[in-house]
Enzyme design. Structure first.
Site, short mmCIF file in Angstrom:
data_model
loop_
_atom_site.label_atom_id
_atom_site.label_comp_id
_atom_site.label_asym_id
_atom_site.label_seq_id
_atom_site.Cartn_x
_atom_site.Cartn_y
_atom_site.Cartn_z
N GLU A 278 11.94 -37.40 14.44
CA GLU A 278 12.29 -36.73 15.69
C GLU A 278 12.99 -37.70 16.64
O GLU A 278 12.57 -38.83 16.81
CB GLU A 278 10.99 -36.21 16.33
CG GLU A 278 11.13 -35.58 17.69
CD GLU A 278 9.77 -35.25 18.29
OE1 GLU A 278 9.73 -34.52 19.29
OE2 GLU A 278 8.73 -35.72 17.75
N LYS A 375 14.17 -27.20 19.04
CA LYS A 375 12.72 -27.00 19.12
C LYS A 375 12.41 -25.84 20.04
O LYS A 375 12.92 -25.75 21.14
CB LYS A 375 12.04 -28.28 19.62
CG LYS A 375 10.52 -28.19 19.57
CD LYS A 375 9.87 -29.49 20.00
CE LYS A 375 8.35 -29.39 19.90
NZ LYS A 375 7.68 -30.60 20.39
N CYS A 424 8.10 -31.90 15.64
CA CYS A 424 6.85 -32.33 16.27
C CYS A 424 5.72 -31.36 15.91
O CYS A 424 5.50 -31.09 14.75
CB CYS A 424 7.05 -32.47 17.78
SG CYS A 424 5.67 -33.25 18.66
#
Length: 553
Positions: A278, A375, A424
């Site tokens: 990430e 995300k 994540c």
């Protein structure tokens, strides 16, 4: 002493036992994975609740939740103290305050049960007590995992990636598995307290039923679609130096080097997907020159040529957007089809349109531009600021702490596979994954996760997060690979087994071959159609039955 309806203890002792039981529950999860503790400790809490006054039950539930969550989430202290620069007392207080708030889900659920559902009576009442108590624990888990964006970390069902209940997730999901294991434990309490032989036999059957189902229900629901060679990178960069100019320069050079090295291998041996952690590029995408992006794509063009489905891809982490429109944590795929026109290579956030990826300012190819996955499920306080809390987040000084969520979940097509990124802690939310596993020709065949857990230290959180990834692999019967900054960088097969992993907290790369899969598990099928509504309706039906029975007695 033991009475007909449970344990009679001094209130202080019962409160202490509840707090201790919650703290011990963390051992049921990774890294210890003593999964049997979950139903046994639920049984212990139920035994305490059966005979206590409603106010005591509420307190016992809150203390159990406080012990469970504060021990399981203590690593948040590292983020607040080491990287947020809060004094130790304030950092510890912040963690306890968060856990105390999350523990209210358990407290209110059990307090409601004691006040409105529980009865003392014969065998029929005992059945409703056990079912409604387990149902309220299920509702508490679902509520914590979905309300206010949700925070399902170490939900009960995650304890069962291995063990006697591990055959249930592909049928019931995490929450349903937690409910089944809890009911099994609660039935053991009633088995001990039952007086008649027939009652004991019935409770023994209830306790054993989830285990029997786990061991006998069909487990093969997906089929292989071919292999994908993946190279996973672990960068091991300290967040305190990640944004320094020298470190940024090294990161940019490193990304170009890993592509050249990977594509320099002989045909048929080079990794087909390169996966970085990430935000492995510590810049906004618009800050990067077009020449840098083109240098990444050049080895891919030389190997694959331009046109057709990509045979190789680099999936890297970077922020897209700007201050005016917001920033989005993004996975960008660089392939041989990367735009080759002259002009700016800046990327900017725009709303999703249907299933299209993030909008781009860059010149696009025939497919509409580079592949971008943004995300969607943001972490409270770390990635978005709840209303009224900007003052608190400003004290922490965490960069990019108020981000813009994306809205769609496109798959990346590479080497005959359909790859679905998860950034994540998005892999904690099965309902997010189900967007890409719905029984369509575009269903994902491989799941990938890009994470950076360095903000939370080297202990506990890495093993916990890996276990949650394993549960997603189990539920959907898809392989899942993880590239992280400090760990756990690993490959997980469709049965939830870790097949390869890098040592934590040190740089390295891991070459794995995973087998993509297609098809739907029973859980994937009903989750895509109805979400968690079937579990919620089941719990509410049990609660309603107990409530109506109570009114007639």
């Amino acid at each position: 002493m033991v009475e007909r309806f449970g344990l009679t203890l001094r209130p202080a002792l019962s409160a202490a036992l509840a707090l201790l039981g919650g703290a011990l529950l963390v051992a049921a999860f990774a890294p210890l994975e003593l999964w049997g503790l979950q139903p046994l400790l639920m049984a212990g809490l139920y035994a305490l609740n059966r005979h206590a006054r409603p106010g005591q039950v509420l307190l016992q539930g809150w203390l159990f939740g406080l012990g469970w969550l504060s021990v399981g989430l203590w690593w948040l202290y590292i983020s607040l103290n080491t990287y947020g620069h809060l004094p130790p007392a304030l950092a510890a207080g912040g963690v306890l305050l968060l856990c105390a708030g999350l523990a209210l889900y358990v407290a209110l659920a059990l307090g409601f049960w004691a006040r409105w559902l529980r009865r003392e009576g014969g065998p029929g009442v005992a059945v409703l007590n056990a079912l409604s108590w387990s149902a309220m624990m299920l509702l508490a888990d679902v509520a914590r995992g979905t309300w206010l964006t949700g925070f399902p970390w170490i939900a009960q069902g995650y304890a069962h990636t291995t063990g006697l209940f591990a055959g249930l997730p592909l049928w019931l999901g995490t929450y349903g598995t937690g409910f089944a294991a809890t009911l099994s434990g609660v039935a053991l309490v009633e088995l001990v307290l039952a007086r008649a032989a027939l009652q004991r036999l019935a409770w023994a059957g209830t306790a054993a039923l989830p285990v029997l189902l786990s061991l006998t229900l069909p487990q093969a629901w997906t089929t292989p679609t071919g292999a994908l060679r993946v190279r996973l990178f672990q960068t091991a960069i300290d967040p305190l130096v990640k944004f320094q100019p020298a470190e940024i320069s090294q990161a940019l050079t490193w990304h170009q080097r890993i592509v050249r090295e990977a594509l320099g291998a002989p045909q048929g041996q080079s990794p087909q997907l390169l996966l970085t952690p990430e935000t492995s590029v510590p810049l906004i995408a618009s800050q990067l020159d077009a020449s840098w992006w083109q240098a990444l794509a050049q080895p891919l063009r030389e190997r694959d040529g331009v046109g057709g489905e990509p045979r190789h891809a680099l999936l890297l982490g970077v922020f897209t957007g700007d201050e005016a429109r917001g920033y989005t944590n993004t996975a960008v795929a660089v392939t041989a089809q990367w735009p080759d026109s002259a002009g700016s290579a800046s990327l900017a956030v725009s709303p999703f349109q249907g299933s299209a990826p993030l909008g781009v300012d860059a010149p696009g190819d025939s497919s509409g531009g580079p592949y971008l996955y943004g995300k969607r499920h943001l972490l409270p306080f770390g990635e978005f600021v709840p209303p009224g809390f900007h003052w608190f987040v400003s004290l922490l000084g965490i960069p990019m702490s108020d981000q813009t969520p994306a809205k769609s979940a496109p798959v990346l097509r590479v080497a005959g596979q359909r790859v679905r990124p998860l950034i994540c802690y998005e892999d904690l939310f099965a309902q997010d994954v189900s967007d890409s596993v719905r029984g369509t020709p575009d269903d994902a065949t491989v799941l990938v996760n890009q994470s950076n857990l360095a903000w939370f230290g080297p202990r506990l959180i890495q093993a916990q997060h890996l276990q949650f990834s394993r549960m997603r692999a189990l539920e959907f019967q898809r392989p899942l690979v993880r590239a992280t900054n400090t760990g756990a960088t690993a490959a997980v097969d469709e049965r939830g087994h870790v097949t390869a992993a890098l040592p934590p907290d040190q740089p390295g790369q891991l070459d794995v071959t995973v087998t993509g899969r297609t098809g739907l598990t029973p859980y994937a099928r009903w989750l895509a159609a109805w979400g968690h509504a079937p579990l919620v309706l089941l719990a509410l039906a049990l609660v309603l039955a107990a409530g109506l029975r109570r009114r007639t007695l």
